[in-house]
Design a protein around this motif. Structure first.
Motif, PDB file in Angstrom:
ATOM      1  N   CYS A  92      42.501  27.159  35.239  1.00 23.43           N
ATOM      2  CA  CYS A  92      41.958  28.500  35.441  1.00 23.43           C
ATOM      3  C   CYS A  92      42.182  28.941  36.884  1.00 23.43           C
ATOM      4  CB  CYS A  92      40.459  28.524  35.128  1.00 23.43           C
ATOM      5  SG  CYS A  92      40.085  28.230  33.386  1.00 23.43           S
ATOM      6  N   HIS A  94      40.706  31.848  38.911  1.00 20.60           N
ATOM      7  CA  HIS A  94      39.750  32.950  38.866  1.00 20.60           C
ATOM      8  C   HIS A  94      39.877  33.896  40.058  1.00 20.60           C
ATOM      9  CE1 HIS A  94      36.950  30.354  36.154  1.00 20.60           C
ATOM     10  NE2 HIS A  94      37.911  30.938  35.480  1.00 20.60           N
ATOM     11  N   LYS A  95      40.503  33.408  41.131  1.00 23.62           N
ATOM     12  CA  LYS A  95      40.539  34.216  42.346  1.00 23.62           C
ATOM     13  C   LYS A  95      41.919  34.125  42.987  1.00 23.62           C
ATOM     14  CE  LYS A  95      37.885  34.896  46.625  1.00 23.62           C
ATOM     15  NZ  LYS A  95      36.708  34.424  47.404  1.00 23.62           N
ATOM     16  N   LYS A 121      42.648  35.753  32.743  1.00 21.30           N
ATOM     17  CA  LYS A 121      41.214  35.910  32.980  1.00 21.30           C
ATOM     18  C   LYS A 121      40.828  35.793  34.454  1.00 21.30           C
ATOM     19  CE  LYS A 121      39.960  34.340  28.346  1.00 21.30           C
ATOM     20  NZ  LYS A 121      39.138  33.420  27.536  1.00 21.30           N
ATOM     21  N   LYS A 123      39.141  36.841  37.874  1.00 17.27           N
ATOM     22  CA  LYS A 123      37.882  37.545  38.141  1.00 17.27           C
ATOM     23  C   LYS A 123      37.919  38.315  39.468  1.00 17.27           C
ATOM     24  CE  LYS A 123      34.974  34.235  35.615  1.00 17.27           C
ATOM     25  NZ  LYS A 123      33.844  33.271  35.732  1.00 17.27           N
ATOM     26  N   HIS A 124      38.688  37.789  40.419  1.00 18.69           N
ATOM     27  CA  HIS A 124      38.732  38.362  41.771  1.00 18.69           C
ATOM     28  C   HIS A 124      40.198  38.492  42.170  1.00 18.69           C
ATOM     29  CE1 HIS A 124      37.001  38.631  46.014  1.00 18.69           C
ATOM     30  NE2 HIS A 124      38.306  38.540  46.226  1.00 18.69           N
ATOM     31  N   CYS A 147      42.366  44.253  31.986  1.00 18.65           N
ATOM     32  CA  CYS A 147      41.888  42.897  32.311  1.00 18.65           C
ATOM     33  C   CYS A 147      40.367  42.850  32.112  1.00 18.65           C
ATOM     34  CB  CYS A 147      42.268  42.537  33.743  1.00 18.65           C
ATOM     35  SG  CYS A 147      41.827  40.853  34.212  1.00 18.65           S
ATOM     36  N   SER A 149      38.274  40.400  32.252  1.00 18.92           N
ATOM     37  CA  SER A 149      37.520  39.422  33.050  1.00 18.92           C
ATOM     38  C   SER A 149      37.294  39.882  34.486  1.00 18.92           C
ATOM     39  CB  SER A 149      38.262  38.080  33.068  1.00 18.92           C
ATOM     40  OG  SER A 149      39.569  38.237  33.614  1.00 18.92           O
ATOM     41  N   LEU A 150      38.004  40.905  34.935  1.00 17.40           N
ATOM     42  CA  LEU A 150      38.025  41.293  36.344  1.00 17.40           C
ATOM     43  C   LEU A 150      36.663  41.818  36.816  1.00 17.40           C
ATOM     44  CD1 LEU A 150      40.203  41.265  38.546  1.00 17.40           C
ATOM     45  CD2 LEU A 150      40.652  43.671  38.041  1.00 17.40           C
ATOM     46  N   LEU A 151      36.161  41.209  37.911  1.00 18.26           N
ATOM     47  CA  LEU A 151      34.890  41.635  38.521  1.00 18.26           C
ATOM     48  C   LEU A 151      35.105  42.352  39.854  1.00 18.26           C
ATOM     49  CD1 LEU A 151      32.834  38.337  38.012  1.00 18.26           C
ATOM     50  CD2 LEU A 151      32.851  40.350  36.539  1.00 18.26           C
ATOM     51  N   TYR A 152      36.128  41.941  40.591  1.00 17.67           N
ATOM     52  CA  TYR A 152      36.416  42.491  41.930  1.00 17.67           C
ATOM     53  C   TYR A 152      37.900  42.802  42.022  1.00 17.67           C
ATOM     54  CZ  TYR A 152      37.072  42.647  47.026  1.00 17.67           C
ATOM     55  OH  TYR A 152      37.401  43.029  48.306  1.00 17.67           O
ATOM     56  N   ARG A 170      34.220  44.904  33.009  1.00 10.37           N
ATOM     57  CA  ARG A 170      33.325  44.100  33.838  1.00 10.37           C
ATOM     58  C   ARG A 170      33.475  44.368  35.334  1.00 10.37           C
ATOM     59  NH1 ARG A 170      33.711  37.940  32.518  1.00 10.37           N
ATOM     60  NH2 ARG A 170      31.747  37.994  33.676  1.00 10.37           N
TER      61      ARG A 170
END
Length: 470
Positions: A92, A94-95, A121, A123-124, A147, A149-152, A170
């Protein structure tokens, strides 16, 4: 003696080696340790042993800058190989944070990297392309617009567009800096298609294909707007400024940071809730045309201030103070009846306009004045008029003085002390060595205070704070 040495040797052999002790730690703990290292250093641990070969892939973040590599091709090769390993190991990521500086002829690769993480997936995502010319901006892949899963998301100097729809369910924080967009309709859709967006930062450029920036969001709580010249316009006063507009429809907005000293026109044409804290930076030019009819700068400025006149918390820069002065030459400012807290940077040449400004703030409770640019010293402060807020609501005053502004600061302190009926605290801070804390405190105590109970606090360049109550 021999027996003792044999015994000591046996004890040493019984202890695990330092390498084995670390290698025997759980993967999760090693991953935490590696996450504290720069990505390049974490990757270098792969040569320690077979056990360590792919442990760095357990770190769910990749932070790289092209200037840390011998050349741009080496950077591209490293990122490509890293992403391939993440794919092979099914790890994974994530960033992803990339800082990229390349020449015009360097290969395009950012689009495919963003596409890779968008489908895995992430996230950042933070992509910064430094000093890339408009014709060489890389295009955001379609996969990023969907996307889930993207938070930032932070995108700096890329091209966005080409998608008729966007779905980022998200995403909570988004920074769009010096990008180019397909058109203003796309940017409007891009923002409004983030149903949980809370923090939005937009730094525009004059050639971004957007004339009217429309921010529609039912969830946005913080909005920061700025402006940087586009390619070839580093000296912004030479380029032909477009008629630029701004529309905000964000009922939950709590903080608006607005700084633009480049574009010729800025108009907030929507309602700003009283609960919003507004920070106004540089806004030097205002003009507006509608159906061929030109409005005066004073009219546009007054419309601007009317729009924000219901806010409770306001921070203004030197350029805004000059704009207020410019606006007041034609007619009074709108009344800021709900304004409770005001923080203002004031050039000394503009100090004399303070009473007139405060006349527009009848219910002001707190004011912080930051005195800057000591070019002209005002001698007539004690002859100023007394606005309503000094007689009824003002309870806190803080005066910050740059070097050579201390005497004006003292005059201001005297003005507030002798005219504020309900003042509870007065703070005076200065940077130069013209004044001394104890003598300043004595001089302030000797004034004819209008308030019967007030805390006085003075702080000089040595950070020696003196306090006294009346």
């Amino acid at each position: 003696m021999e027996e003792s040495k044999e015994k000591e040797k046996g004890i040493c052999q019984g202890l695990p080696s330092r390498r084995d002790m670390i290698s025997n730690l759980p993967d999760s703990l090693i991953s935490q340790m590696l996450s504290c290292l720069p990505t390049k250093e974490a990757v270098r641990t792969s040569v320690l042993s077979t056990r360590w070969k792919s442990l760095w892939l357990l770190v769910p973040s990749l932070r790289l800058a092209s200037h840390d590599f011998p050349d741009y091709n080496a950077f591209v090769s490293f990122v490509d190989k890293s992403l391939d390993l993440y794919r092979e190991e099914n790890s994974c990521l994530h960033k992803l944070e990339l800082v990229i500086r390349k020449d015009d002829n360097d290969q395009s690769c950012v689009t495919r990297w963003m596409d890779f993480v968008s489908t895995r997936k992430v996230k950042h995502l933070d992509v910064e392309c430094i000093l890339v010319k408009r014709e060489h901006l890389e295009v955001v892949p379609l996969s990023l617009y969907f996307c889930e899963s993207l938070l930032y998301l932070r995108l700096h100097r890329v091209s966005l567009g080409g998608s008729e729809s966007v779905s980022l369910p998200r995403l909570k924080t988004m920074c769009l800096e010096q990008n180019v967009y397909a058109d203003e309709a796309f940017l409007q859709s891009f923002i409004s298609s983030c149903p949980v967006l809370e923090d939005l930062n937009i730094v525009r450029r004059d050639d971004d294909n957007v004339k009217v920036l429309r921010v529609h969001s039912q969830t946005l709580t913080s909005l920061t707007l700025g402006f940087e010249p586009g390619d070839g316009h580093m000296l912004f006063h030479y380029f032909d400024r477009e008629i630029l507009g701004l529309f905000i429809d964000s009922p939950r907005l709590k903080y608006l940071n607005f700084s633009d000293d480049v574009s010729k026109c800025q108009i907030i044409s929507s309602f700003i809730s009283p609960s919003v804290k507004v920070n106004l930076g540089g806004v030097r030019y205002m003009s507006y045309y509608s159906d061929g009819v030109g409005f005066s700068n004073q009219q546009v400025a007054r419309s601007f201030f009317t729009c924000i006149s219901r806010v409770k918390d306001l921070v203004i820069s030197e350029t805004i103070m000059k704009l207020i002065d410019f606006c007041m030459k034609d007619a009074p400012l709108p009344q800021f009846c709900d304004l409770s807290c005001l923080e203002a940077k004031v050039c000394l040449v503009d100090v004399e306009m303070l009473p007139t400004l405060l006349e527009s703030c009848p219910n002001l409770n707190s004011i912080v004045l930051d005195l800057t640019r000591p070019s002209i010293v005002t001698e007539q402060i004690t002859a100023w008029a007394v606005p309503q807020c000094l007689l009824s609501t003002l309870e806190f005053v803080e005066i910050k003085c740059c070097c050579k502004a201390e005497l004006v600061g003292m005059k201001l302190a005297e003005y507030f002390a002798e005219n504020c009926v309900f003042l509870k605290k007065l703070v005076l801070r200065w940077r130069g060595y013209v004044l001394e804390e104890d003598s300043v405190l004595r001089d302030l105590l000797a004034l004819s205070w209008r308030s019967t109970t007030c805390q006085i606090e003075v702080c000089g360049p040595l950070n020696k704070t003196c306090m006294m109550y009346l």
